[in-house]
Design a protein around this motif. Structure first.
Motif, mmCIF file in Angstrom:
data_model
loop_
_atom_site.group_PDB
_atom_site.id
_atom_site.type_symbol
_atom_site.label_atom_id
_atom_site.label_comp_id
_atom_site.label_asym_id
_atom_site.label_seq_id
_atom_site.Cartn_x
_atom_site.Cartn_y
_atom_site.Cartn_z
ATOM 1 N N GLY A 119 0.807 -1.206 0.000
ATOM 2 C CA GLY A 119 0.000 0.000 0.000
ATOM 3 C C GLY A 119 0.842 1.258 0.000
ATOM 4 N N MET A 120 1.920 1.285 0.785
ATOM 5 C CA MET A 120 2.841 2.421 0.768
ATOM 6 C C MET A 120 3.486 2.558 -0.600
ATOM 7 S SD MET A 120 6.179 3.120 3.168
ATOM 8 C CE MET A 120 7.639 3.920 2.498
ATOM 9 N N GLN A 121 3.890 1.424 -1.179
ATOM 10 C CA GLN A 121 4.525 1.459 -2.496
ATOM 11 C C GLN A 121 3.572 2.005 -3.549
ATOM 12 O OE1 GLN A 121 5.871 -2.582 -3.043
ATOM 13 N NE2 GLN A 121 7.008 -2.559 -1.126
ATOM 14 N N LEU A 122 2.310 1.571 -3.505
ATOM 15 C CA LEU A 122 1.341 2.043 -4.489
ATOM 16 C C LEU A 122 1.048 3.532 -4.290
ATOM 17 C CD1 LEU A 122 -0.275 0.749 -6.850
ATOM 18 C CD2 LEU A 122 -2.255 0.858 -5.353
ATOM 19 N N MET A 123 1.042 4.003 -3.056
ATOM 20 C CA MET A 123 0.867 5.428 -2.804
ATOM 21 C C MET A 123 1.977 6.236 -3.461
ATOM 22 S SD MET A 123 -0.394 5.216 1.170
ATOM 23 C CE MET A 123 -0.447 6.976 1.519
ATOM 24 N N GLN A 133 12.808 -2.539 -7.185
ATOM 25 C CA GLN A 133 12.053 -3.771 -7.438
ATOM 26 C C GLN A 133 12.591 -4.973 -6.687
ATOM 27 O OE1 GLN A 133 10.468 -4.684 -11.374
ATOM 28 N NE2 GLN A 133 11.148 -2.658 -12.054
ATOM 29 N N HIS A 134 13.817 -4.926 -6.212
ATOM 30 C CA HIS A 134 14.329 -6.038 -5.402
ATOM 31 C C HIS A 134 15.304 -5.467 -4.390
ATOM 32 C CE1 HIS A 134 14.690 -10.205 -4.415
ATOM 33 N NE2 HIS A 134 15.985 -10.238 -4.667
ATOM 34 N N THR A 135 14.787 -5.177 -3.208
ATOM 35 C CA THR A 135 15.556 -4.492 -2.173
ATOM 36 C C THR A 135 16.845 -5.218 -1.789
ATOM 37 O OG1 THR A 135 13.542 -3.440 -1.347
ATOM 38 C CG2 THR A 135 15.404 -3.567 0.178
ATOM 39 N N PRO A 136 16.893 -6.560 -1.776
ATOM 40 C CA PRO A 136 18.179 -7.208 -1.480
ATOM 41 C C PRO A 136 19.313 -6.774 -2.400
ATOM 42 C CG PRO A 136 16.418 -8.805 -1.278
ATOM 43 C CD PRO A 136 15.792 -7.553 -1.836
ATOM 44 N N ASP A 137 18.998 -6.379 -3.635
ATOM 45 C CA ASP A 137 20.036 -5.864 -4.530
ATOM 46 C C ASP A 137 20.653 -4.585 -3.975
ATOM 47 O OD1 ASP A 137 19.434 -7.903 -6.290
ATOM 48 O OD2 ASP A 137 18.350 -6.635 -7.712
ATOM 49 N N HIS A 179 10.029 -7.543 -0.535
ATOM 50 C CA HIS A 179 11.289 -7.569 -1.273
ATOM 51 C C HIS A 179 11.420 -6.338 -2.167
ATOM 52 C CE1 HIS A 179 10.445 -8.612 -5.614
ATOM 53 N NE2 HIS A 179 9.251 -8.764 -5.088
ATOM 54 N N GLN A 180 10.390 -5.479 -2.158
ATOM 55 C CA GLN A 180 10.455 -4.216 -2.869
ATOM 56 C C GLN A 180 10.301 -3.083 -1.867
ATOM 57 O OE1 GLN A 180 7.620 -4.265 -6.166
ATOM 58 N NE2 GLN A 180 9.048 -5.515 -7.351
ATOM 59 N N SER A 181 10.685 -1.879 -2.281
ATOM 60 C CA SER A 181 10.551 -0.727 -1.398
ATOM 61 C C SER A 181 10.481 0.540 -2.246
ATOM 62 C CB SER A 181 11.709 -0.660 -0.399
ATOM 63 O OG SER A 181 12.960 -0.734 -1.062
ATOM 64 N N VAL A 182 10.160 1.651 -1.597
ATOM 65 C CA VAL A 182 9.977 2.918 -2.296
ATOM 66 C C VAL A 182 11.332 3.545 -2.595
ATOM 67 C CG1 VAL A 182 9.082 5.271 -2.072
ATOM 68 C CG2 VAL A 182 7.688 3.317 -1.350
ATOM 69 N N ALA A 183 11.504 3.976 -3.847
ATOM 70 C CA ALA A 183 12.722 4.684 -4.249
ATOM 71 C C ALA A 183 12.491 6.191 -4.267
ATOM 72 C CB ALA A 183 13.196 4.194 -5.617
ATOM 73 N N THR A 184 11.464 6.641 -5.013
ATOM 74 C CA THR A 184 11.144 8.068 -5.057
ATOM 75 C C THR A 184 9.673 8.255 -4.704
ATOM 76 O OG1 THR A 184 10.605 8.036 -7.431
ATOM 77 C CG2 THR A 184 12.896 8.473 -6.825
ATOM 78 N N HIS A 185 9.343 9.419 -4.151
ATOM 79 C CA HIS A 185 8.024 9.615 -3.532
ATOM 80 C C HIS A 185 7.607 11.076 -3.606
ATOM 81 C CE1 HIS A 185 10.681 10.916 -0.296
ATOM 82 N NE2 HIS A 185 11.310 9.765 -0.482
ATOM 83 N N LEU A 199 13.639 2.994 3.049
ATOM 84 C CA LEU A 199 12.560 3.877 3.478
ATOM 85 C C LEU A 199 11.432 3.042 4.065
ATOM 86 C CD1 LEU A 199 11.563 6.834 3.519
ATOM 87 C CD2 LEU A 199 10.420 6.360 1.346
ATOM 88 N N GLU A 200 11.082 3.311 5.298
ATOM 89 C CA GLU A 200 10.082 2.520 6.013
ATOM 90 C C GLU A 200 8.816 3.298 6.332
ATOM 91 O OE1 GLU A 200 10.064 -0.676 6.889
ATOM 92 O OE2 GLU A 200 12.051 -1.197 6.151
ATOM 93 N N ALA A 201 8.826 4.605 6.126
ATOM 94 C CA ALA A 201 7.627 5.402 6.384
ATOM 95 C C ALA A 201 7.717 6.713 5.623
ATOM 96 C CB ALA A 201 7.465 5.675 7.881
#
Length: 244
Positions: A119-123, A133-137, A179-185, A199-201
């Motif tokens: 939900g955060m990612q879609l926001m 697309q793959h945070t472990p990278d 395994h994914q996370s937000v890059a730009t927001h 980024l966690e919040a």
């Protein structure tokens, strides 16, 4: 009592004698809303691209006091003009389209909104942002999503003065499964990070002089732990009650 909409999956499911397509979501989301003093309502995915998608989203969101965009499958990278990473999987265009329409309506109507994990990612994507697309990278480990049904545990530092810090304090340890996370927001202020920089919040802040509508994304899963503070903060905002 505040009515809180929660987005759902559409999946093949089994219960009793039945094996059918069903609209489902983890009960922990509803339980956390109830515990916070709200009334949960599950929002089923409307058909992707349907002629009434925007109208349907506006009709339902206008009847809500708050909205949760829940966790789930990877967001389609085509939505932020990126090729798919080999680890990007489980894309659900129907859910993407429905939840983006819900976010359009919530933004237009000023409805308090909480995005959890996906939900955060879609926001972020809704606002014109992009994802890792793959945070472990990026971070060199898989602690954010250990595998299977196992949740990781992430210690998150929260920005002083943020809505989340008002609800949680300066730090929280949250269950995580991403395994994914937000890059730009664009339009959001980063308000929480893990030690590895993930980024966690994030929170949308109002222009100076305007009152801020609660619009917060968290990468962890508060519904899966003992600390439901982000969901409690959403329900308070939906009631029009400030954080303690």
């Amino acid at each position: 009592m505040a009515v809180i909409g929660i987005s759902t999956y559409r999946e093949e499911a089994s219960w009793g004698l039945w094996h059918q397509v069903a609209d489902v979501q983890f009960a922990q989301y509803s339980d956390a809303v109830v515990a916070a003093g709200g009334v949960p309502v599950l929002l089923t995915p409307a058909p992707a691209g349907g002629p009434g998608l925007a109208a349907a989203a506006t009709a339902v969101v206008s009847r809500l006091d708050g909205l949760i965009i829940a966790g789930g499958a990877d967001v389609d990278p085509e939505l932020y003009d990126a090729p798919a990473h080999p680890e990007t999987a489980g894309i659900r265009p129907d859910r993407d389209a429905w939840e983006l329409a819900l976010l359009d309506a919530a933004t237009a109507l000023g409805i308090p909104t909480l995005g959890i994990c996906r939900g955060m990612q879609l926001m972020a994507v809704h606002a014109g942002g992009t994802l890792q697309q793959h945070t472990p990278d990026e971070v060199g480990h898989t602690q954010h999503s250990p595998g299977g049904e196992v949740f990781g545990s992430t210690r998150i530092s929260l920005a002083p003065g943020s809505q989340l810090a008002a609800a949680e304090g300066g730090e929280v340890v949250g269950p995580c499964h991403h395994h994914q996370s937000v890059a730009t927001h664009p339009g959001f202020v980063p308000t929480g990070r893990a030690a590895d920089g993930t980024l966690e919040a994030m929170e949308r802040h109002a222009p100076e002089g305007d009152s801020a509508v609660f619009c917060v994304g968290v990468q962890w899963h508060p519904e899966m732990g003992a600390d439901h503070a982000p969901i409690e903060a959403l329900v308070r905002a939906a009631h029009g009650t400030p954080s303690p």
